[in-house]
Scaffold this motif. Structure first.
Motif, mmCIF file in Angstrom:
data_model
loop_
_atom_site.group_PDB
_atom_site.id
_atom_site.type_symbol
_atom_site.label_atom_id
_atom_site.label_comp_id
_atom_site.label_asym_id
_atom_site.label_seq_id
_atom_site.Cartn_x
_atom_site.Cartn_y
_atom_site.Cartn_z
ATOM 1 N N GLU A 189 -10.240 12.581 -1.845
ATOM 2 C CA GLU A 189 -9.130 12.014 -2.624
ATOM 3 C C GLU A 189 -8.488 10.840 -1.878
ATOM 4 O O GLU A 189 -8.182 9.808 -2.491
ATOM 5 N N ARG A 192 -10.891 7.793 -1.964
ATOM 6 C CA ARG A 192 -10.899 7.186 -3.289
ATOM 7 C C ARG A 192 -9.585 6.450 -3.538
ATOM 8 O O ARG A 192 -9.552 5.341 -4.083
ATOM 9 N N ASP A 228 -9.124 2.549 -4.487
ATOM 10 C CA ASP A 228 -8.467 2.163 -5.741
ATOM 11 C C ASP A 228 -7.289 1.228 -5.494
ATOM 12 O O ASP A 228 -6.868 0.505 -6.398
ATOM 13 N N LEU A 229 -6.751 1.276 -4.286
ATOM 14 C CA LEU A 229 -5.652 0.373 -3.942
ATOM 15 C C LEU A 229 -6.175 -0.924 -3.333
ATOM 16 O O LEU A 229 -5.401 -1.747 -2.847
#
Lengths: 349, 349
Positions: free
Chosen positions: A16, A19, A23-24
């Motif tokens: 997590e 990911r 994603d940032l």
């Protein structure tokens, strides 16, 4: 300066966090010592996740697939972190492969191990009696859709869970409550009652810690729909008598000794810092707490910073945590790591 | 398309989420209905935070100062959100001021209210007897460093907490465990014992839900260092006898009726969705759960997404949560909101 974030540990927290970093918009490099991602839910053979009963393998596969779909996320398996030098924004991370990586921040997600019920005391005879199992032993049976008494190969007629094995226990140094075992035992009792409808199921507990929604997601359905018997009592011994086990202790509600025959006894083993978590304090130069988990430096209003600027921790590396705790703190750690790297890069704040 | 993230609710969750968004490089606009930030810790007069005993006002002031130091973070007090149109990446948020804001994502952080112990049943006579208080009434006394029996103005000689008031109670529809009340009562009992050393302190409970480190941070010190008495028992009535209160119920460990005189009775009132949380479902077009909290759409492996893409929730708006849960989920929500806005802007994934 480096924009990459190195994440250590390939279980739910690490996946997590990695990911989240990608994603940032920053590169993440996930380091996992084993040959594949998935962590404890995979390697301890979890069947269904608590409290929503999703298939654990499918859920982890979906998380891994999401991570693999991120071009910014890189995964290195069969690799451990052996050293950290430099400082926030410009770390050098040494790997067991001999390589080193540049990283702006590091996230520790090395998780927990299940308590070994043979360590120090053997009052429950785990290593002596084949029909005494741990939570994760039973998970493996549930995953195979076959709950059987090991010594007979038949379905059990009577099964019980003994709570707080390796938790809330000063004699062995594990003073904490492991938080999730009440929920997991209840989940398993529901699953056993569904797979072996004739089997009676008992949970011996000190306090049922079914916090928040677990109360209605697990505790009440277990009692009302699945007829699981909860008995407030402390089990002090597991013995063999004839071809059956006997659990002995005190029923604290009734105030009398308790001796009940069982076909299978499940030890609700608690959480301990994993070997990886214990070693990370030394390798990364961050403070552990007195139990060997990673110390959060500024709780409760900062849950993921450690004693070393630029090194964050999440999930059960910080202490007992359920999956929701783990996913939330992993997201928070990803955000703080990216914010720190961005600050360095932009030279602002 | 808008890069801004609107955060609704100015308590710990909202402040943390708004700061998190700004630290990740996007503008955040925090909307608070009251005249100032701080949320429940401020407006319910919390003295010290659980479990580390920091001064609540100082802690919240520090959080607010951090937020105010972010040029990307804007705060609007005395304002509520009255409507939401558009879709993820390009929302229009309507405000009570008549303005509207463009936002790429929205984070709901509208928190909880303390259960009103006069609602539906009055078995504890909260509104009748001045010496029956709630957790937050006692917090106000602790904050003033003066624990006094309201009817006499003298320090109490005997004080007790009644757990699970408005929690674990189907009769009133509050089926959940509120998660934090065991910890808060224990924290308060320690504080009372320190301020009024001669006062005896009792906690009547069903299960002590001192999960994780609370076990050693609060539960054991309360018993061993501060001599707080924990009694497993269900209190069914609070009565007046002469100039004292009497709590009546059943001691479930001893299996006998219980009737104990007290100077002060503290009702450990649980968490309910706040008015703001209850109204947000309608205003924002997101699914509530059956209790009126915001429903997390994909737990446990996504803790902050709601049923509407681009609208996230965190903290006690989602259900019972301690401060660490709240801060972690706020950080996770900030990360997911920023990631979503970035994806839209970059036209990738």
């Amino acid at each position: 300066m480096s924009e990459s974030v190195v994440v250590i540990g390939g279980g739910p927290a690490g996946i997590e966090a990695a990911r989240g970093v990608a994603d940032l918009g920053l590169p993440s490099i996930l380091i996992e010592q084993r040959e594949r991602l998935g962590g404890t839910p995979i390697f301890a053979n979890y069947a269904a996740l608590t409290p929503y009963f999703e298939d654990a393998e499918q859920a982890m596969d979906a998380m891994i697939a999401e991570l693999n779909a991120r071009p910014l996320a890189e995964v290195r398996t069969n690799t451990t972190v052996t050293g950290l030098s430099g400082e926030a924004g410009a770390f050098t991370v040494e790997l067991s492969t001999g390589e080193s990586l540049e990283a702006g921040a590091v996230i520790v997600a090395t998780g927990f191990d299940h308590f070994d019920p043979g360590r120090e005391r053997q009052i429950y005879n785990y290593y002596q009696y084949p029909d005494v199992l741990t939570l994760q032993d039973l998970e493996a049976q549930l995953k195979a859709h076959e709950v059987l008494v090991p010594s007979t190969g038949k379905p059990p007629e009577r099964i019980c869970w003994v709570q707080c094995v390796g938790s809330r226990d000063r004699n062995i140094g594990n003073e904490w409550c492991s938080k999730v075992c009440c929920g997991i035992a209840s989940k398993q009792a529901i699953e056993v009652r569904e797979m072996v409808p004739g089997c009676r199921a008992y949970i011996f507990y000190i306090d049922m810690r079914m916090y928040g929604y677990w109360e209605t997601q697990l505790y009440w359905p277990a009692q009302e729909k699945h007829h699981v018997q909860y008995i407030k009592g402390i089990i002090t011994e597991v013995l063999e008598r004839g071809d059956r086990l006997v659990v002995r202790g005190e029923d604290t509600t009734m105030g009398r000794p308790l001796e009940v025959p069982m076909d299978m006894v499940i030890l609700s083993v608690g959480m301990e810092p994993s070997a990886g978590t214990k070693s990370m304090a030394g390798v990364l130069g961050i403070e552990p707490n007195r139990y060997g988990f990673i110390e959060a430096a500024k709780p409760p209003l900062d849950t993921v910073s450690t004693s070393r600027t630029g090194v964050f921790a999440c999930g059960a590396a910080l202490g007992p945590a359920d999956l929701e705790d783990t996913i939330s703190s992993a997201g928070a750690a990803a955000g703080k790591a990216v914010a720190l790297v961005r600050r360095g890069t932009l030279q602002t704040v």
